[in-house]
Design a protein around this motif. Structure first.
Motif, PDB file in Angstrom:
ATOM      1  N   TYR A 273      64.348  36.334  38.550  1.00  0.00           N
ATOM      2  CA  TYR A 273      65.221  37.083  39.420  1.00  0.00           C
ATOM      3  C   TYR A 273      64.768  37.668  40.889  1.00  0.00           C
ATOM      4  O   TYR A 273      65.831  37.696  41.349  1.00  0.00           O
ATOM      5  CB  TYR A 273      64.144  38.496  38.924  1.00  0.00           C
ATOM      6  N   ALA A 274      64.037  36.095  40.990  1.00  0.00           N
ATOM      7  CA  ALA A 274      64.140  35.644  42.601  1.00  0.00           C
ATOM      8  C   ALA A 274      65.509  35.561  43.404  1.00  0.00           C
ATOM      9  O   ALA A 274      65.809  35.712  44.025  1.00  0.00           O
ATOM     10  CB  ALA A 274      63.315  34.887  42.925  1.00  0.00           C
ATOM     11  N   PRO A 275      66.116  34.119  42.924  1.00  0.00           N
ATOM     12  CA  PRO A 275      67.611  33.898  42.854  1.00  0.00           C
ATOM     13  C   PRO A 275      68.374  34.928  43.101  1.00  0.00           C
ATOM     14  O   PRO A 275      69.695  34.425  44.192  1.00  0.00           O
ATOM     15  CB  PRO A 275      67.462  32.195  42.079  1.00  0.00           C
ATOM     16  N   PHE A 276      68.485  35.843  41.494  1.00  0.00           N
ATOM     17  CA  PHE A 276      69.441  36.604  42.291  1.00  0.00           C
ATOM     18  C   PHE A 276      69.111  37.897  42.788  1.00  0.00           C
ATOM     19  O   PHE A 276      69.990  38.051  43.305  1.00  0.00           O
ATOM     20  CB  PHE A 276      69.121  37.401  40.326  1.00  0.00           C
ATOM     21  N   LEU A 418      58.084  35.097  22.947  1.00  0.00           N
ATOM     22  CA  LEU A 418      57.932  33.720  22.842  1.00  0.00           C
ATOM     23  C   LEU A 418      56.248  32.987  23.514  1.00  0.00           C
ATOM     24  O   LEU A 418      55.351  32.947  22.221  1.00  0.00           O
ATOM     25  CB  LEU A 418      58.835  32.472  22.845  1.00  0.00           C
ATOM     26  N   ILE A 419      56.298  33.227  24.465  1.00  0.00           N
ATOM     27  CA  ILE A 419      55.171  32.896  25.509  1.00  0.00           C
ATOM     28  C   ILE A 419      54.060  33.985  24.486  1.00  0.00           C
ATOM     29  O   ILE A 419      52.869  33.408  24.572  1.00  0.00           O
ATOM     30  CB  ILE A 419      55.882  33.015  26.530  1.00  0.00           C
ATOM     31  N   ALA A 420      54.571  35.582  24.916  1.00  0.00           N
ATOM     32  CA  ALA A 420      53.400  35.701  23.956  1.00  0.00           C
ATOM     33  C   ALA A 420      52.293  36.072  25.367  1.00  0.00           C
ATOM     34  O   ALA A 420      50.759  36.113  24.665  1.00  0.00           O
ATOM     35  CB  ALA A 420      52.286  36.303  22.988  1.00  0.00           C
ATOM     36  N   ALA A 421      52.268  35.908  26.523  1.00  0.00           N
ATOM     37  CA  ALA A 421      51.373  36.042  27.686  1.00  0.00           C
ATOM     38  C   ALA A 421      50.976  37.449  27.894  1.00  0.00           C
ATOM     39  O   ALA A 421      51.651  38.664  27.231  1.00  0.00           O
ATOM     40  CB  ALA A 421      51.875  36.223  28.840  1.00  0.00           C
ATOM     41  N   GLN A 422      49.834  37.863  28.239  1.00  0.00           N
ATOM     42  CA  GLN A 422      49.213  39.268  28.093  1.00  0.00           C
ATOM     43  C   GLN A 422      48.409  39.112  30.224  1.00  0.00           C
ATOM     44  O   GLN A 422      48.058  38.180  30.156  1.00  0.00           O
ATOM     45  CB  GLN A 422      48.110  39.240  27.853  1.00  0.00           C
ATOM     46  N   GLY A 423      48.841  39.870  30.630  1.00  0.00           N
ATOM     47  CA  GLY A 423      48.213  39.744  31.994  1.00  0.00           C
ATOM     48  C   GLY A 423      49.041  41.304  32.760  1.00  0.00           C
ATOM     49  O   GLY A 423      49.460  42.146  32.394  1.00  0.00           O
ATOM     50  N   ASP A 424      48.725  41.111  34.140  1.00  0.00           N
ATOM     51  CA  ASP A 424      48.822  41.719  35.262  1.00  0.00           C
ATOM     52  C   ASP A 424      50.454  41.549  35.793  1.00  0.00           C
ATOM     53  O   ASP A 424      51.270  40.930  36.897  1.00  0.00           O
ATOM     54  CB  ASP A 424      48.403  41.740  35.904  1.00  0.00           C
ATOM     55  N   PHE A 425      51.100  41.689  34.598  1.00  0.00           N
ATOM     56  CA  PHE A 425      52.941  41.571  35.236  1.00  0.00           C
ATOM     57  C   PHE A 425      53.573  42.282  36.455  1.00  0.00           C
ATOM     58  O   PHE A 425      54.402  42.211  36.974  1.00  0.00           O
ATOM     59  CB  PHE A 425      53.984  41.748  33.653  1.00  0.00           C
ATOM     60  N   ARG A 426      53.038  43.810  36.358  1.00  0.00           N
ATOM     61  CA  ARG A 426      53.718  44.879  37.984  1.00  0.00           C
ATOM     62  C   ARG A 426      52.814  44.343  38.915  1.00  0.00           C
ATOM     63  O   ARG A 426      54.249  44.210  39.181  1.00  0.00           O
ATOM     64  CB  ARG A 426      52.783  45.964  37.069  1.00  0.00           C
ATOM     65  N   GLY A 427      51.992  43.576  38.717  1.00  0.00           N
ATOM     66  CA  GLY A 427      51.459  42.220  40.002  1.00  0.00           C
ATOM     67  C   GLY A 427      52.804  41.388  40.157  1.00  0.00           C
ATOM     68  O   GLY A 427      52.750  40.909  41.482  1.00  0.00           O
ATOM     69  N   VAL A 428      52.952  41.287  39.244  1.00  0.00           N
ATOM     70  CA  VAL A 428      54.309  40.177  39.437  1.00  0.00           C
ATOM     71  C   VAL A 428      55.414  40.237  39.800  1.00  0.00           C
ATOM     72  O   VAL A 428      56.076  39.918  40.848  1.00  0.00           O
ATOM     73  CB  VAL A 428      54.489  38.941  37.868  1.00  0.00           C
ATOM     74  N   PHE A 429      55.608  41.421  39.041  1.00  0.00           N
ATOM     75  CA  PHE A 429      57.111  42.687  39.471  1.00  0.00           C
ATOM     76  C   PHE A 429      57.118  42.753  41.421  1.00  0.00           C
ATOM     77  O   PHE A 429      58.035  42.378  41.311  1.00  0.00           O
ATOM     78  CB  PHE A 429      57.622  43.203  38.319  1.00  0.00           C
ATOM     79  N   GLN A 430      56.146  43.163  41.631  1.00  0.00           N
ATOM     80  CA  GLN A 430      54.966  43.585  43.372  1.00  0.00           C
ATOM     81  C   GLN A 430      55.418  42.113  43.716  1.00  0.00           C
ATOM     82  O   GLN A 430      55.997  42.175  44.689  1.00  0.00           O
ATOM     83  CB  GLN A 430      54.092  44.360  42.545  1.00  0.00           C
ATOM     84  N   GLU A 431      54.856  40.970  43.388  1.00  0.00           N
ATOM     85  CA  GLU A 431      55.323  39.763  43.878  1.00  0.00           C
ATOM     86  C   GLU A 431      57.121  39.638  43.742  1.00  0.00           C
ATOM     87  O   GLU A 431      57.235  39.060  45.348  1.00  0.00           O
ATOM     88  CB  GLU A 431      54.760  38.450  43.192  1.00  0.00           C
ATOM     89  N   VAL A 432      57.528  39.817  43.266  1.00  0.00           N
ATOM     90  CA  VAL A 432      58.754  40.011  43.683  1.00  0.00           C
ATOM     91  C   VAL A 432      59.693  40.408  44.053  1.00  0.00           C
ATOM     92  O   VAL A 432      60.499  40.141  45.420  1.00  0.00           O
ATOM     93  CB  VAL A 432      59.510  39.478  41.860  1.00  0.00           C
ATOM     94  N   ALA A 433      59.236  41.717  44.741  1.00  0.00           N
ATOM     95  CA  ALA A 433      59.721  42.377  44.857  1.00  0.00           C
ATOM     96  C   ALA A 433      59.197  42.452  46.578  1.00  0.00           C
ATOM     97  O   ALA A 433      59.935  42.783  47.638  1.00  0.00           O
ATOM     98  CB  ALA A 433      59.339  43.982  45.005  1.00  0.00           C
ATOM     99  N   SER A 434      58.853  41.386  46.982  1.00  0.00           N
ATOM    100  CA  SER A 434      57.724  41.067  48.267  1.00  0.00           C
ATOM    101  C   SER A 434      58.770  40.631  48.746  1.00  0.00           C
ATOM    102  O   SER A 434      58.837  39.800  50.263  1.00  0.00           O
ATOM    103  CB  SER A 434      56.335  40.534  48.240  1.00  0.00           C
ATOM    104  N   LEU A 435      59.402  39.969  48.202  1.00  0.00           N
ATOM    105  CA  LEU A 435      60.380  38.706  48.784  1.00  0.00           C
ATOM    106  C   LEU A 435      61.590  39.236  49.034  1.00  0.00           C
ATOM    107  O   LEU A 435      62.119  38.595  49.948  1.00  0.00           O
ATOM    108  CB  LEU A 435      61.129  37.390  47.581  1.00  0.00           C
ATOM    109  N   LEU A 436      61.696  40.375  48.419  1.00  0.00           N
ATOM    110  CA  LEU A 436      63.324  40.860  49.008  1.00  0.00           C
ATOM    111  C   LEU A 436      63.070  42.240  50.265  1.00  0.00           C
ATOM    112  O   LEU A 436      61.545  42.325  51.236  1.00  0.00           O
ATOM    113  CB  LEU A 436      63.239  42.483  48.063  1.00  0.00           C
TER     114      LEU A 436
END
Length: 436
Positions: A273-276, A418-436
């Motif tokens: 997402y970030a380079p896009f 496939l990775i099957a991770a669990q966690g604060d992914f809302r926070g991850v997408f908020q990090e992406v948003a902070s780049l914009l």
């Protein structure tokens, strides 16, 4: 004794549109029989696999031999976590970076034709055994004269013509379907995919895309893009810095910790997402063999032939749609969809809820925290939504460039499952948003 040239040709991708079509037709018959057998078992109350391990082995053998577009299709199939068992997916996953290799004599011939000398003269060391073999070429480990370790991708002779023939065969199918139903006209989307795939045979273009992608991700310290070695790169040979680590498909079976799974999942989201959003570029071939968990913990990105550059209009509208979703704001769904490039023959009151549901399904990780990708049903629910509303969705047409966007984001969703991770992914997408 020198090898007979005809023997070498037998080990290269099968040539000729008719020969390849016939080979695929035979494979299709075998796979169809396997699926029919599964259907019969289901009728008597059993729960069979959609595809047996034996059929998967045949699929890998045939597509690996054919390479080109056929092998790329197999790579996509191997990522589907919804309909194939882990055992069968593991078999088909061999197509992600393993295939029958071409003879060393052919490798030497291509290097001579493209770079003007033998491997021994061009490199201090050159491993004749391929490090990986994929759809368009195979990769060899080598060492430059200054001591740097590199990966040398050598294109299969004739693969450009083979890929073109494969796409022409597929194009006939698309045209037939389009003539049968005006609503199902997919020719524009197929043409977009065809043009992008044919461009992948130009390694000089891939080298330029790799350098551009490195610049687009320079502000992301957790990502690593290899350096291009320009003096050892040509139209059919690409030499890049060798990254040290394990491909995602190998890393994920090593039983990484929950913390590691979350960390790598976060890196993947940023890689797509970030380079896009920041530079209008997206890695549009995100199968697990194209990402590497490096020894220093960063995520290495591989294979840049399918980096897609999008129009500013497409990127800007998607960026605003993404920001609305992350901020949990209401949005003008149809207005933004039209700005992206969508057209619709439906009244807005019919089209709006269809698109809203797509955004609602895709946006689940942005709305709730924590989110568990191990039990994520986004891909399945999206398929069901489209299937239940197929006649109406056929009247909503995305722009042609969206094909590569959906290919990338769909692949990301499969990788995160496939990775099957669990966690604060809302926070991850908020990090992406902070780049914009």
């Amino acid at each position: 004794m020198a090898s007979d040239p005809s023997d070498l040709d037998d080990k290269l991708p099968l040539q000729g549109r008719f020969n390849r079509f016939r080979k695929l037709a035979g494979l299709s018959a075998q796979i169809s029989a396997d699926v029919l057998k599964s259907g019969a078992k289901r009728l008597v109350g059993q729960e069979p696999e959609l595809l047996s391990k034996a059929a998967a082995e045949k699929l890998v053998s045939t597509l690996g031999e054919l390479k080109g577009a056929a092998m790329k299709f197999g790579q996509v199939v191997s990522m589907d976590t919804e309909f194939l068992s882990p055992e069968v997916r593991q078999v088909i996953a061999r197509l992600q970076n393993e295939a029958p290799s071409m003879p060393q004599e052919v490798v030497v011939r291509v290097l001579r034709e493209e770079l003007g000398d033998t491997p021994e003269a061009l490199f201090r060391e050159f491993d004749p055994k391929p490090l990986a073999a994929a759809s368009l070429g195979q990769v060899h480990r080598a060492v430059l004269h200054d001591g740097r370790e590199v990966a040398v991708k050598v294109q299969y002779p004739g693969i450009a013509e083979t890929l073109s023939g494969d796409m022409d065969n597929l194009g006939l199918v698309v045209k037939t379907v389009s003539k049968a139903s005006r609503l199902a006209d997919g020719t524009a989307y197929f043409q977009e995919l065809r043009e992008e795939m044919l461009l992948e045979t130009d390694y000089l273009r891939e080298a330029a895309l790799c350098s551009d992608f490195a610049r687009a991700t320079a502000a992301l310290p957790d990502l690593r893009v290899p350096e291009v070695i320009a003096e050892r790169t040509s139209r059919r040979v690409l030499t890049l810095e060798l990254l040290q680590g394990r491909t995602l498909k190998d890393w994920v079976v090593s039983e990484p910790s929950a913390e590691e799974r979350f960390r790598v999942a976060r890196q993947l989201i940023f890689a797509i997402y970030a380079p896009f959003f920041t530079h209008g570029q997206m890695h549009a071939d995100p199968h697990p063999g194209n990402f590497m968990v490096l020894e220093d913990g960063r995520l290495g990105v591989l294979d840049f032939g399918s980096i897609k550059r999008f129009s500013p209009r497409f990127v800007d509208a998607n960026r605003r749609m993404f920001l609305h979703a992350v901020r949990l704001e209401s949005m003008d769904v149809m207005g933004l969809s039209r700005e992206v490039g969508f057209t619709s023959e439906l009244p807005d009151e019919e089209a709006t809820p269809l698109i809203q549901e797509v955004l609602h399904i895709a946006g689940r990780p942005m709305r709730s925290s924590p989110y568990d990708y191990a039990s994520c049903s986004i891909t399945r629910d999206m398929k069901l939504h489209f299937a239940r509303n197929a006649p109406r969705f056929l009247k909503i047409r995305p722009p042609a460039e969206a094909v590569m966007f959906f290919r990338s984001t769909g692949g990301l969703a499969q990788n995160l499952r496939l990775i099957a991770a669990q966690g604060d992914f809302r926070g991850v997408f908020q990090e992406v948003a902070s780049l914009l």
